[in-house]
Design a protein around this motif. Structure first.
Motif, PDB file in Angstrom:
ATOM      1  N   CYS A  56       0.986  -1.291   0.023  1.00 46.50           N
ATOM      2  CA  CYS A  56      -0.114  -0.179   0.007  1.00 46.50           C
ATOM      3  C   CYS A  56       0.972   1.253  -0.094  1.00 46.50           C
ATOM      4  O   CYS A  56       1.719   1.271   1.049  1.00 46.50           O
ATOM      5  CB  CYS A  56      -0.851   0.091   1.218  1.00 46.50           C
ATOM      6  N   SER A  57       0.609   2.241  -0.874  1.00 48.18           N
ATOM      7  CA  SER A  57       1.523   3.440  -1.116  1.00 48.18           C
ATOM      8  C   SER A  57       1.071   4.244   0.012  1.00 48.18           C
ATOM      9  O   SER A  57       1.824   5.270   0.270  1.00 48.18           O
ATOM     10  CB  SER A  57       1.276   4.090  -2.277  1.00 48.18           C
ATOM     11  N   THR A  58      -0.096   4.324   0.919  1.00 45.64           N
ATOM     12  CA  THR A  58      -0.266   5.021   1.998  1.00 45.64           C
ATOM     13  C   THR A  58       0.197   4.524   3.219  1.00 45.64           C
ATOM     14  O   THR A  58       0.909   5.454   3.862  1.00 45.64           O
ATOM     15  CB  THR A  58      -1.850   5.306   2.241  1.00 45.64           C
ATOM     16  N   CYS A  59       0.180   3.369   3.537  1.00 45.36           N
ATOM     17  CA  CYS A  59       0.584   2.995   4.913  1.00 45.36           C
ATOM     18  C   CYS A  59       1.381   1.837   5.018  1.00 45.36           C
ATOM     19  O   CYS A  59       2.234   1.870   6.064  1.00 45.36           O
ATOM     20  CB  CYS A  59      -0.850   2.300   5.680  1.00 45.36           C
ATOM     21  N   GLY A  60       1.874   1.082   3.821  1.00 42.57           N
ATOM     22  CA  GLY A  60       2.915   0.322   3.839  1.00 42.57           C
ATOM     23  C   GLY A  60       2.261  -1.269   4.055  1.00 42.57           C
ATOM     24  O   GLY A  60       2.910  -2.175   4.079  1.00 42.57           O
ATOM     25  N   ASN A  61       1.284  -1.306   4.349  1.00 39.52           N
ATOM     26  CA  ASN A  61       0.396  -2.768   4.458  1.00 39.52           C
ATOM     27  C   ASN A  61       0.563  -3.536   3.253  1.00 39.52           C
ATOM     28  O   ASN A  61       0.900  -2.949   2.123  1.00 39.52           O
ATOM     29  CB  ASN A  61      -0.935  -2.669   4.854  1.00 39.52           C
ATOM     30  N   VAL A  62       0.610  -4.861   3.029  1.00 40.90           N
ATOM     31  CA  VAL A  62       0.577  -5.581   1.974  1.00 40.90           C
ATOM     32  C   VAL A  62      -0.934  -6.117   1.808  1.00 40.90           C
ATOM     33  O   VAL A  62      -1.553  -6.754   2.902  1.00 40.90           O
ATOM     34  CB  VAL A  62       1.572  -6.953   2.213  1.00 40.90           C
ATOM     35  N   ASP A  63      -1.153  -6.048   0.454  1.00 40.13           N
ATOM     36  CA  ASP A  63      -2.795  -6.213   0.154  1.00 40.13           C
ATOM     37  C   ASP A  63      -2.731  -6.630  -1.353  1.00 40.13           C
ATOM     38  O   ASP A  63      -1.690  -6.757  -1.984  1.00 40.13           O
ATOM     39  CB  ASP A  63      -3.739  -5.284   0.429  1.00 40.13           C
ATOM     40  N   THR A  64      -3.860  -6.909  -1.894  1.00 40.86           N
ATOM     41  CA  THR A  64      -4.237  -7.178  -3.352  1.00 40.86           C
ATOM     42  C   THR A  64      -4.557  -5.801  -4.184  1.00 40.86           C
ATOM     43  O   THR A  64      -4.693  -5.751  -5.127  1.00 40.86           O
ATOM     44  CB  THR A  64      -4.897  -8.104  -3.778  1.00 40.86           C
ATOM     45  N   THR A  65      -4.759  -4.834  -3.330  1.00 39.60           N
ATOM     46  CA  THR A  65      -5.167  -3.427  -3.900  1.00 39.60           C
ATOM     47  C   THR A  65      -4.364  -2.490  -3.252  1.00 39.60           C
ATOM     48  O   THR A  65      -3.712  -2.394  -2.044  1.00 39.60           O
ATOM     49  CB  THR A  65      -6.685  -3.011  -3.612  1.00 39.60           C
ATOM     50  N   ASP A  66      -4.122  -1.329  -3.709  1.00 39.90           N
ATOM     51  CA  ASP A  66      -3.583   0.099  -3.534  1.00 39.90           C
ATOM     52  C   ASP A  66      -4.279   1.218  -3.894  1.00 39.90           C
ATOM     53  O   ASP A  66      -4.750   1.351  -4.859  1.00 39.90           O
ATOM     54  CB  ASP A  66      -2.027  -0.105  -4.189  1.00 39.90           C
ATOM     55  N   PRO A  67      -5.035   1.844  -2.647  1.00 40.39           N
ATOM     56  CA  PRO A  67      -4.572   1.713  -1.481  1.00 40.39           C
ATOM     57  C   PRO A  67      -5.252   0.369  -0.883  1.00 40.39           C
ATOM     58  O   PRO A  67      -6.100  -0.198  -1.315  1.00 40.39           O
ATOM     59  CB  PRO A  67      -5.272   2.971  -0.722  1.00 40.39           C
ATOM     60  N   CYS A  68      -4.791  -0.104   0.259  1.00 43.20           N
ATOM     61  CA  CYS A  68      -5.068  -1.525   0.940  1.00 43.20           C
ATOM     62  C   CYS A  68      -6.503  -1.341   1.373  1.00 43.20           C
ATOM     63  O   CYS A  68      -7.210   0.030   1.477  1.00 43.20           O
ATOM     64  CB  CYS A  68      -4.237  -1.901   2.120  1.00 43.20           C
ATOM     65  N   THR A 100      -9.942   0.939  15.696  1.00 41.54           N
ATOM     66  CA  THR A 100     -10.585   1.651  14.670  1.00 41.54           C
ATOM     67  C   THR A 100     -10.174   2.479  13.611  1.00 41.54           C
ATOM     68  O   THR A 100     -10.760   2.878  12.643  1.00 41.54           O
ATOM     69  CB  THR A 100     -12.055   1.813  15.074  1.00 41.54           C
ATOM     70  N   GLY A 101      -8.862   3.027  13.911  1.00 40.27           N
ATOM     71  CA  GLY A 101      -8.411   3.917  13.159  1.00 40.27           C
ATOM     72  C   GLY A 101      -7.372   3.138  11.834  1.00 40.27           C
ATOM     73  O   GLY A 101      -7.695   2.411  11.648  1.00 40.27           O
ATOM     74  N   ARG A 102      -6.459   3.874  11.419  1.00 45.93           N
ATOM     75  CA  ARG A 102      -5.619   3.530  10.267  1.00 45.93           C
ATOM     76  C   ARG A 102      -4.189   3.409  10.811  1.00 45.93           C
ATOM     77  O   ARG A 102      -3.916   3.442  12.073  1.00 45.93           O
ATOM     78  CB  ARG A 102      -5.575   4.725   9.344  1.00 45.93           C
ATOM     79  N   TYR A 103      -3.508   2.586   9.909  1.00 41.22           N
ATOM     80  CA  TYR A 103      -2.087   2.244  10.257  1.00 41.22           C
ATOM     81  C   TYR A 103      -1.111   2.935   9.429  1.00 41.22           C
ATOM     82  O   TYR A 103      -1.297   3.349   8.487  1.00 41.22           O
ATOM     83  CB  TYR A 103      -2.010   0.878  10.239  1.00 41.22           C
TER      84      TYR A 103
END
Length: 198
Positions: A56-68, A100-103
């Motif tokens: 994820c270009s916003t938070c750095g999480n790993v997912d199948t979409t960007d943003p996650c 419940t926030g963001r990372y």
């Protein structure tokens, strides 16, 4: 003696965290016994993950979409940001469903011995996110290790003077412990008892 292919698969599995050579051999034997059902599913899942996984270009999480999925979730509290060392820490905290926030994933921790400095972590992007405004609280959820606490203090110093409240997880976490290995009850207590950084 196992064939070269089986030894290669065993060696590849043994490099995974939490699996040593003996556990890897057991996993390979299990897969060989179920090669008609389990092995094709594993191969397909690995191929799909290899093709679709992105950071994820916003938070750095790993997912199948960007943003996650977490960053794209409008139900999340965008005013509260939890900073973690690694994606495994994010997943552990989010699995507990208490925050419940963001990372924001740093991608590691400061470590003079390993040659990891601030420029090696996603600290600049964190400062950029804070600078854009709209964030009221930063939760520093670093592991309770010397390096983790050093990283938390460094970030707290960098955030000094910014209009955000800085908190950290309570010290009910075991010293030397890592978030990914903690049960949800311990994580829940740590999140509930978070307090301002001193």
């Amino acid at each position: 003696m196992a064939s070269q292919e089986i030894e290669r698969l065993t060696g590849a599995l043994a490099r995974l965290p939490g699996l040593g050579p003996r556990s890897a051999r057991r996993a390979v034997l299990w897969l060989v016994k179920r090669r008609d059902s389990a092995l094709p599913q594993l191969v397909e899942a690995l191929a799909e993950v290899g093709e679709r996984l992105v950071e994820c270009s916003t938070c750095g999480n790993v997912d199948t979409t960007d943003p996650c999925g977490i960053c794209a979730d409008a139900k999340r509290d965008s005013r509260s940001l939890c900073v973690v060392e690694d994606v495994a820490d994010l997943w552990a905290l989010d699995r507990a469903r208490l925050f419940t926030g963001r990372y924001h994933v740093l991608g590691g921790k400061l470590s003079a011995l390993d040659g990891v400095g601030p420029e090696d972590l996603n600290i600049a992007s964190l400062m950029q996110r804070v600078g854009q405004g709209g964030i009221d609280e930063i939760v520093l959820a670093m592991n309770a290790t010397l390096e983790g606490q050093t990283t938390a203090h460094y970030i707290a110093e960098r955030l000094e003077g910014k209009p955000v409240r800085i908190t950290q997880l309570a010290h009910g976490l075991p010293v030397g412990g890592e978030l990914d290995y903690l049960d949800e009850g311990t994580l829940a207590q740590a999140l509930r008892a978070r307090r301002p950084m001193a």
